[in-house]
Write a protein that holds these residues in place. Structure first.
Motif, PDB file in Angstrom:
ATOM      1  N   TRP A  47       0.835  -1.199   0.000  1.00 26.71           N
ATOM      2  CA  TRP A  47       0.000   0.000   0.000  1.00 26.71           C
ATOM      3  C   TRP A  47       0.870   1.249   0.000  1.00 26.71           C
ATOM      4  N   THR A  50       1.363   6.694   2.556  1.00 28.47           N
ATOM      5  CA  THR A  50       0.377   7.571   3.197  1.00 28.47           C
ATOM      6  C   THR A  50      -0.745   6.753   3.846  1.00 28.47           C
ATOM      7  N   ARG A  51      -1.141   5.629   3.225  1.00 29.96           N
ATOM      8  CA  ARG A  51      -2.185   4.783   3.822  1.00 29.96           C
ATOM      9  C   ARG A  51      -1.644   4.047   5.037  1.00 29.96           C
ATOM     10  N   GLN A  54      -1.711   6.139   8.193  1.00 29.13           N
ATOM     11  CA  GLN A  54      -3.007   6.509   8.774  1.00 29.13           C
ATOM     12  C   GLN A  54      -3.309   5.639   9.985  1.00 29.13           C
ATOM     13  N   TRP A  58      -8.631  -0.672   8.581  1.00 29.58           N
ATOM     14  CA  TRP A  58      -8.681  -1.012   7.158  1.00 29.58           C
ATOM     15  C   TRP A  58     -10.127  -1.296   6.823  1.00 29.58           C
ATOM     16  N   GLN A  97     -14.316   5.777   0.973  1.00 29.53           N
ATOM     17  CA  GLN A  97     -13.981   5.393   2.342  1.00 29.53           C
ATOM     18  C   GLN A  97     -13.333   4.008   2.414  1.00 29.53           C
ATOM     19  N   ASP A  99     -10.738   0.730   1.458  1.00 28.06           N
ATOM     20  CA  ASP A  99      -9.396   0.342   1.031  1.00 28.06           C
ATOM     21  C   ASP A  99      -9.490  -0.813   0.041  1.00 28.06           C
ATOM     22  N   LYS A 121      -7.250   5.384  -7.928  1.00 26.65           N
ATOM     23  CA  LYS A 121      -7.220   5.471  -6.470  1.00 26.65           C
ATOM     24  C   LYS A 121      -6.647   4.169  -5.917  1.00 26.65           C
ATOM     25  N   ILE A 123      -7.399   1.719  -4.211  1.00 27.74           N
ATOM     26  CA  ILE A 123      -8.476   0.877  -3.696  1.00 27.74           C
ATOM     27  C   ILE A 123      -8.410  -0.446  -4.446  1.00 27.74           C
TER      28      ILE A 123
END
Length: 177
Positions: A47, A50-51, A54, A58, A97, A99, A121, A123
């Motif tokens: 990933w 930045t993710r 956080q 998840w 919203q 992942d 994105k 995702i």
């Protein structure tokens, strides 16, 4: 070195799931298996930093009422150091919203909107819709001879900024580049 050991252990877990649950009761266990596959794909995904930084759960989002118990059962598991939150969706608007998104074959009509919503994105998209990977999805779970396999669309994964472990790719039925 420690990271390699973790990936190796996770790979063995994924392979064990493939072997243990790919038997004659595939129809009965398919919801739980597809949820487990989705979870393991997420664990073996690299990933964006930045993710990873956080401090939030998840979010594995899914379509289809029949998957509710299977995905909710993942909420006691973790990816990295964060818990999993399973979220049932009926539309594509709350996709930001998520992942990971699992879209079942019963929600096929949402596929085009899903692709537009996750375009570029980070995702991860997973589905059991026939042709999902060829149409632009990332991972397609397929059933052959009462066993589950998967196909990977590397182009879609790379466009999203994600990367799947090479060890997982070795297990894929097909890798589209």
């Amino acid at each position: 070195m420690k990271k390699d050991n973790i990936y190796r252990q996770l790979l063995y877990l994924l392979m064990a799931i493939l072997v243990l649950f790919s038997g004659p009761t595939i129809a009965e266990d398919s919801f739980a298996l597809k949820a487990a596959f989705t979870y393991n794909f997420a664990k073996f995904t690299q990933w964006p930093q930045t993710r990873l930084e956080q401090d939030s759960a998840w979010k594995i989002c899914f379509y289809g009422n029949q998957y509710r118990d299977s995905f909710k059962g993942l909420e006691n598991k973790k990816i990295a150091t964060h818990a999993i939150s399973a979220i049932q969706l009926s539309e594509t608007s709350p996709i930001d919203q998520c992942d990971v998104v699992f879209i079942d074959s019963g929600s096929r009509e949402l596929t085009r909107r899903l692709f537009l919503a996750v375009d570029s994105k980070a995702i991860l998209t997973v589905s059991d819709i026939s042709g999902f990977a060829a149409q632009g999805g990332m991972i397609e779970i397929v059933e052959q001879d009462k066993r589950l396999f998967f196909k990977v669309n590397m182009q879609a994964i790379e466009q999203s900024g994600l990367n799947i472990s090479s060890q997982v790719l070795k297990l894929a039925l097909e890798v589209k580049r």
